[in-house]
Write a protein that holds these residues in place. Structure first.
Motif, PDB file in Angstrom:
ATOM      1  N   ASP A  56      20.090  50.911  55.845  1.00 35.63           N
ATOM      2  CA  ASP A  56      20.520  51.211  54.480  1.00 35.63           C
ATOM      3  C   ASP A  56      19.748  50.298  53.513  1.00 35.63           C
ATOM      4  O   ASP A  56      19.927  49.077  53.539  1.00 35.63           O
ATOM      5  N   PRO A  57      18.887  50.887  52.665  1.00 36.57           N
ATOM      6  CA  PRO A  57      18.076  50.047  51.775  1.00 36.57           C
ATOM      7  C   PRO A  57      18.922  49.250  50.777  1.00 36.57           C
ATOM      8  O   PRO A  57      18.485  48.212  50.306  1.00 36.57           O
ATOM      9  N   GLU A  58      20.135  49.745  50.521  1.00 40.18           N
ATOM     10  CA  GLU A  58      20.995  49.015  49.582  1.00 40.18           C
ATOM     11  C   GLU A  58      21.311  47.619  50.128  1.00 40.18           C
ATOM     12  O   GLU A  58      21.448  46.672  49.371  1.00 40.18           O
ATOM     13  N   ARG A  59      21.432  47.481  51.451  1.00 39.30           N
ATOM     14  CA  ARG A  59      21.719  46.166  52.044  1.00 39.30           C
ATOM     15  C   ARG A  59      20.444  45.461  52.515  1.00 39.30           C
ATOM     16  O   ARG A  59      20.292  44.266  52.369  1.00 39.30           O
TER      17      ARG A  59
ATOM     18  N   LEU B   1      41.744  55.096  48.626  1.00 41.67           N
ATOM     19  CA  LEU B   1      40.571  55.311  47.765  1.00 41.67           C
ATOM     20  C   LEU B   1      39.522  54.291  48.201  1.00 41.67           C
ATOM     21  O   LEU B   1      39.749  53.080  48.141  1.00 41.67           O
ATOM     22  N   ILE B   2      38.361  54.788  48.665  1.00 47.89           N
ATOM     23  CA  ILE B   2      37.329  53.875  49.181  1.00 47.89           C
ATOM     24  C   ILE B   2      36.462  53.402  48.010  1.00 47.89           C
ATOM     25  O   ILE B   2      35.800  54.228  47.358  1.00 47.89           O
ATOM     26  N   PRO B   3      36.438  52.083  47.758  1.00 46.06           N
ATOM     27  CA  PRO B   3      35.709  51.571  46.597  1.00 46.06           C
ATOM     28  C   PRO B   3      34.250  52.031  46.582  1.00 46.06           C
ATOM     29  O   PRO B   3      33.589  52.082  47.625  1.00 46.06           O
ATOM     30  N   GLY B   4      33.794  52.404  45.405  1.00 49.30           N
ATOM     31  CA  GLY B   4      32.383  52.751  45.225  1.00 49.30           C
ATOM     32  C   GLY B   4      31.999  54.122  45.735  1.00 49.30           C
ATOM     33  O   GLY B   4      30.810  54.467  45.757  1.00 49.30           O
ATOM     34  N   THR B   5      32.971  54.931  46.194  1.00 50.71           N
ATOM     35  CA  THR B   5      32.623  56.254  46.730  1.00 50.71           C
ATOM     36  C   THR B   5      33.250  57.383  45.928  1.00 50.71           C
ATOM     37  O   THR B   5      32.778  58.527  46.003  1.00 50.71           O
ATOM     38  N   GLY B   6      34.333  57.120  45.217  1.00 54.54           N
ATOM     39  CA  GLY B   6      35.079  58.168  44.528  1.00 54.54           C
ATOM     40  C   GLY B   6      35.864  59.042  45.504  1.00 54.54           C
ATOM     41  O   GLY B   6      36.452  60.047  45.119  1.00 54.54           O
TER      42      GLY B   6
ATOM     43  N   ALA C 110      26.861  56.452  56.418  1.00 57.82           N
ATOM     44  CA  ALA C 110      25.703  55.715  56.950  1.00 57.82           C
ATOM     45  C   ALA C 110      25.360  54.588  55.976  1.00 57.82           C
ATOM     46  O   ALA C 110      24.262  54.050  56.016  1.00 57.82           O
ATOM     47  N   HIS C 111      26.340  54.266  55.093  1.00 61.46           N
ATOM     48  CA  HIS C 111      26.156  53.171  54.127  1.00 61.46           C
ATOM     49  C   HIS C 111      26.764  51.892  54.686  1.00 61.46           C
ATOM     50  O   HIS C 111      27.920  51.888  55.124  1.00 61.46           O
ATOM     51  N   HIS C 112      26.006  50.814  54.606  1.00 57.76           N
ATOM     52  CA  HIS C 112      26.459  49.545  55.175  1.00 57.76           C
ATOM     53  C   HIS C 112      27.785  49.077  54.556  1.00 57.76           C
ATOM     54  O   HIS C 112      28.742  48.778  55.259  1.00 57.76           O
ATOM     55  N   THR C 113      27.832  49.033  53.212  1.00 56.81           N
ATOM     56  CA  THR C 113      29.014  48.467  52.543  1.00 56.81           C
ATOM     57  C   THR C 113      30.260  49.312  52.796  1.00 56.81           C
ATOM     58  O   THR C 113      31.353  48.778  53.024  1.00 56.81           O
ATOM     59  N   VAL C 114      30.086  50.633  52.788  1.00 57.99           N
ATOM     60  CA  VAL C 114      31.231  51.508  53.046  1.00 57.99           C
ATOM     61  C   VAL C 114      31.702  51.303  54.498  1.00 57.99           C
ATOM     62  O   VAL C 114      32.903  51.228  54.784  1.00 57.99           O
TER      63      VAL C 114
ATOM     64  N   ASN D 246      18.166  38.293  57.250  1.00 59.00           N
ATOM     65  CA  ASN D 246      19.538  38.818  57.219  1.00 59.00           C
ATOM     66  C   ASN D 246      19.813  39.905  58.276  1.00 59.00           C
ATOM     67  O   ASN D 246      20.774  40.652  58.153  1.00 59.00           O
ATOM     68  N   ALA D 247      18.972  39.967  59.340  1.00 59.10           N
ATOM     69  CA  ALA D 247      19.172  41.013  60.366  1.00 59.10           C
ATOM     70  C   ALA D 247      20.583  40.938  60.951  1.00 59.10           C
ATOM     71  O   ALA D 247      21.202  41.957  61.251  1.00 59.10           O
ATOM     72  N   GLY D 248      21.100  39.701  61.091  1.00 58.50           N
ATOM     73  CA  GLY D 248      22.409  39.496  61.732  1.00 58.50           C
ATOM     74  C   GLY D 248      23.580  40.111  60.969  1.00 58.50           C
ATOM     75  O   GLY D 248      24.698  40.128  61.477  1.00 58.50           O
ATOM     76  N   GLN D 249      23.322  40.654  59.772  1.00 58.87           N
ATOM     77  CA  GLN D 249      24.417  41.305  59.023  1.00 58.87           C
ATOM     78  C   GLN D 249      24.711  42.724  59.533  1.00 58.87           C
ATOM     79  O   GLN D 249      25.620  43.376  59.035  1.00 58.87           O
ATOM     80  N   HIS D 250      23.913  43.197  60.498  1.00 56.66           N
ATOM     81  CA  HIS D 250      24.098  44.578  60.988  1.00 56.66           C
ATOM     82  C   HIS D 250      25.537  44.814  61.466  1.00 56.66           C
ATOM     83  O   HIS D 250      26.277  43.858  61.728  1.00 56.66           O
ATOM     84  N   LEU D 251      25.882  46.097  61.595  1.00 52.49           N
ATOM     85  CA  LEU D 251      27.248  46.468  62.012  1.00 52.49           C
ATOM     86  C   LEU D 251      27.292  46.942  63.462  1.00 52.49           C
ATOM     87  O   LEU D 251      28.248  47.599  63.877  1.00 52.49           O
TER      88      LEU D 251
END
Ligand code: HEM
Length: 372
Positions: free
Chosen positions: A328-331, A304-309, A46-50, A345-350
């Motif tokens: 996701d508050p990170e984004r 290997l997914i970056p930033g997740t281990g 449920a993470h935007h970047t991942v 930046n709403a348009g960055q949604h997935l």
């Protein structure tokens, strides 16, 4: 160390609390093993970047030939999501087949073609709204059934040249196919109903071609140059006919609910100097997206997914919970939970995914929702 043999939670097939589930998933990790309906296992985020990484990574595939559990016979044939995953269309193919199938329909979705539909979308919207003007005061109107569903239904069916009766039957069957409460007898009946409906339409349009997407696809198929097989013809029609109904319907009802629950923002959107309706639709796509989870991508090699281990092993499936990545508050920062159509930046949604399978109908979905 997490692995698919040890799911840390399960995803609710009835999606009763999409945002609560998204928050819990984020607390558990950036990419975690989960159980889906029928005890099928997958990685979920449920993470935007991942989510972005998974949508755009060159080593993830959509073709279920890459799904180890399916290939090993571990997935029962009546698993409710299987039909969606096996549909022989661009959605479940990789290049070169994906590019070939997508290019055959892409001319129907160019910005110019979609813009030419605007007057008709406005007309259908007006006709539907007119019915409300003759409703007695105090009488309840079901916005979903009487407005949000018939608008995309009518517009998309007209793109295919589908008449009213066939449209109603197909819609009922298709809804049954995607409802986890449908009995297996009804499921079978609905499957046959969709197949028969599409076959009848193809037969009719082959005899009397008109200026619509069905006739275009039949003509490509009948050139017998290998660009479109018979099965791909009908499956492409099923995909496009239905990929835009429930999604657009949810977008319209979710936007209406956001604006009703946030009267101040409704007033701001309505003001002449305000952000306007397209921004209200975009913010709804971010905060209360119409799609809950985007189904499987399969690892074609260990990744290997970056930033997740986390290393997703070859043959393992991943789902992206796009209904929750928008918060996701990170984004989207500390105000990620807030409905604010002025957000830049709403348009960055997935909500329309990313990468090769980015929703081909996004401009149409946006136009229908904005008009509605
Ligand atoms: C607001 C409404 C819509 C939303 C939120 C939405 C969402 C999505 C998403 C998330 C995907 C990617 C699926 C994946 O990668 O597994 C997708 C793909 C697709 N959508 Fe939409 N969709 C919408 C409207 C439409 C409409 C109106 C149409 C057509 C009439 C359409 C046709 C398609 C097709 C054909 C694909 C497959 C594209 C490919 O595999 O290359 N969608 N959509």
């Amino acid at each position: 160390m997490m692995d698919l043999a040890h799911p840390v939670t399960s995803l609710d097939p009835y999606a009763t609390d999409i945002q609560g589930e998204g928050r819990r998933l984020r607390e558990l990790g950036r990419l975690v093993p989960v159980e889906l309906i029928g005890s099928v296992r997958a990685w979920a985020t449920a993470h935007h970047t991942v989510g972005e990484t998974i949508f755009t990574h060159p080593d993830f595939r959509k073709d279920p030939a890459n799904w180890a559990a399916y290939q090993n016979g571990e997935i029962p044939p009546d698993w409710p999501v299987l039909r969606l995953i096996l549909i022989d269309s661009m959605l479940n193919r990789d290049d070169p087949h994906h590019g070939r199938l997508r290019s055959l329909v892409s001319k129907a979705f160019t910005p110019r073609r979609i813009e030419s539909l605007r007057p008709r979308i406005q007309e259908v919207t007006n006709e539907l709204l007119h019915r409300f003007t003759v409703t007695a005061p105090g009488q309840v109107i079901d916005l979903r059934a009487e407005y949000a569903f018939p608008l995309p239904m009518q517009v998309i069916c007209e793109m295919f040249g589908l008449d009213h009766d066939r449209r109603v039957r197909l819609a009922a069957d298709y809804s049954a196919l995607h409802d986890s409460r449908t009995t297996s007898a009804r499921l079978q009946e609905a499957n046959c109903g969709v197949e028969d409906g599409i076959r009848e339409l193809i037969d009719k349009k082959r005899q009397n071609p008109t200026d619509d997407l069905t006739s275009d696809l039949i003509s490509t198929h009948d050139q017998h140059d290998g660009r479109l097989s018979s099965r791909e013809l009908s499956e492409t029609m099923v995909l496009i006919l239905f990929a835009g109904h429930e999604t657009t319907q949810n977008l319209i009802t979710n936007a209406a609910r956001e604006l009703i629950e946030h009267p101040y923002q409704l007033a701001v959107v309505r003001a002449a100097s305000g952000p306007g309706w397209p921004k209200a639709v975009e913010e709804t796509l971010r905060r209360t997206g119409p799609v809950n989870t985007v189904m499987f991508r399969y690892a074609s090699t260990d990744i290997l997914i970056p930033g997740t281990g986390v290393t997703v092993r070859r043959g393992e499936p991943v789902v992206v919970c796009v209904g929750a990545t928008g918060r996701d508050p990170e984004r989207f920062g500390e105000t990620a939970e807030v409905f604010d159509p002025s957000r830049s930046n709403a348009g960055q949604h997935l909500s329309f995914a990313r990468g090769a399978h980015y929703c081909i109908g996004a401009p149409l979905g946006r136009m229908m929702a904005t008009t509605a």
